[in-house]
Design an enzyme around this catalytic site. Structure first.
Site, mmCIF file in Angstrom:
data_model
loop_
_atom_site.group_PDB
_atom_site.id
_atom_site.type_symbol
_atom_site.label_atom_id
_atom_site.label_comp_id
_atom_site.label_asym_id
_atom_site.label_seq_id
_atom_site.Cartn_x
_atom_site.Cartn_y
_atom_site.Cartn_z
ATOM 1 N N HIS A 45 -6.294 3.085 -4.193
ATOM 2 C CA HIS A 45 -6.193 3.265 -2.744
ATOM 3 C C HIS A 45 -6.543 4.694 -2.341
ATOM 4 O O HIS A 45 -6.049 5.202 -1.339
ATOM 5 C CB HIS A 45 -4.780 2.902 -2.274
ATOM 6 C CG HIS A 45 -4.637 2.695 -0.790
ATOM 7 N ND1 HIS A 45 -5.623 2.150 0.007
ATOM 8 C CD2 HIS A 45 -3.581 2.944 0.058
ATOM 9 C CE1 HIS A 45 -5.205 2.086 1.261
ATOM 10 N NE2 HIS A 45 -3.973 2.565 1.325
ATOM 11 N N HIS B 137 -5.500 9.368 0.693
ATOM 12 C CA HIS B 137 -5.409 8.513 1.885
ATOM 13 C C HIS B 137 -6.040 9.156 3.120
ATOM 14 O O HIS B 137 -5.450 9.181 4.206
ATOM 15 C CB HIS B 137 -3.940 8.170 2.165
ATOM 16 C CG HIS B 137 -3.754 6.868 2.876
ATOM 17 N ND1 HIS B 137 -3.780 6.760 4.242
ATOM 18 C CD2 HIS B 137 -3.539 5.609 2.418
ATOM 19 C CE1 HIS B 137 -3.581 5.499 4.598
ATOM 20 N NE2 HIS B 137 -3.434 4.773 3.507
ATOM 21 N N ASP C 52 0.800 -1.223 0.000
ATOM 22 C CA ASP C 52 0.000 0.000 0.000
ATOM 23 C C ASP C 52 0.836 1.278 0.000
ATOM 24 O O ASP C 52 1.994 1.284 0.421
ATOM 25 C CB ASP C 52 -0.884 0.038 1.255
ATOM 26 C CG ASP C 52 -2.084 -0.877 1.161
ATOM 27 O OD1 ASP C 52 -2.096 -1.755 0.272
ATOM 28 O OD2 ASP C 52 -3.003 -0.722 1.982
ATOM 29 N N HIS D 136 3.343 -2.345 3.336
ATOM 30 C CA HIS D 136 3.472 -0.989 2.798
ATOM 31 C C HIS D 136 4.898 -0.793 2.314
ATOM 32 O O HIS D 136 5.838 -1.243 2.977
ATOM 33 C CB HIS D 136 3.176 0.062 3.878
ATOM 34 C CG HIS D 136 1.805 -0.023 4.476
ATOM 35 N ND1 HIS D 136 1.456 -1.001 5.387
ATOM 36 C CD2 HIS D 136 0.703 0.737 4.291
ATOM 37 C CE1 HIS D 136 0.184 -0.828 5.741
ATOM 38 N NE2 HIS D 136 -0.295 0.218 5.089
#
Length: 225
Positions: free
Chosen positions: A94, A98, A43, A197
């Site tokens: 995504h 964020h 991510d 990540h």
């Protein structure tokens, strides 16, 4: 107490016998692959350094993964997204920036956010398939799942979190690698989706240098189809 950086890496052991992943994630999101295969997901990129280093490692090991990319970073580093796609990995939306409270935003903002992220991905990779959406922080709600469906994107969660983000506790050296390795070796089972990540996290790349061979020896690794 912060673990000692001199701690030796844990001895690789077979995963515990656990039933395949079947339960759904928050808001009706997808928590497993639906098969015996295990999916690695990374991510918050693209990161021009860590993402490229991770891609080098995945290529060396012959492993495909899923990259959940942030729209604003895609716009800044489109060349990294082009490489992700060119090397056969799966792209996942995504969100644009964020936001932790994305699910609480109004309908107009949600439509703009998801569309803008898809547009940035397709500006980098014309015609790219974007079949998946991951909510920031995994904060899925039924409403956010429904919005993803408007874009024909499946909402993906995870069932294993390697906790690479806990650098305030474990640092970024051997203690962090030990921690991440322990979690992944302990908790991964057939059908798992592993959350990691890579954005600004070189320790993720360092950890998976040893973890990937172990995972390959115990599971079939796939990018989400």
């Amino acid at each position: 107490m912060k673990p000692s950086a001199s701690t030796k890496p844990p001895v690789a052991a077979p995963p515990r016998t656990r039933s395949p992943v079947t339960a759904p994630g928050p808001g009706g999101s997808i928590k497993g692959t639906g098969s015996d295969a295990v999916a690695l997901t990374f991510d918050d990129g693209p990161d021009p350094k860590s993402t490229n280093d991770l891609l080098d490692l995945l290529k060396e090991q012959g492993v495909k993964a899923t990259f959940c990319v942030v729209g604003s970073r895609v716009k800044t580093h489109p060349e990294v997204v082009r490489r992700i796609a060119a090397e056969g990995h799966t792209l996942c939306n995504h969100s644009w920036q964020h936001l932790q409270d994305l699910s609480e935003r109004d309908n107009g903002y949600l439509m703009w956010d998801l569309q803008s992220t898809n547009d940035a991905i397709r500006a980098a990779v014309p015609g790219a398939r974007i079949d998946y959406f991951r909510a920031p922080y995994g904060n899925f709600t039924p409403r956010l799942v429904e919005f993803a469906a408007r874009f024909t994107m499946k909402p993906i969660y995870w069932d294993v979190d390697d906790e690479c983000w806990k650098s305030s506790t474990y640092g970024v050296g051997p203690a962090m690698t030990n921690h991440m390795t322990t979690i992944v070796q302990r908790d991964t089972r057939p059908g798992s989706i592993i959350l990691s990540h890579e954005n600004l996290k070189p320790h993720t790349v360092a950890t998976y240098r040893s973890l990937l061979p172990w995972l390959k020896s115990h599971f079939r690794l796939v990018a989400l189809p």
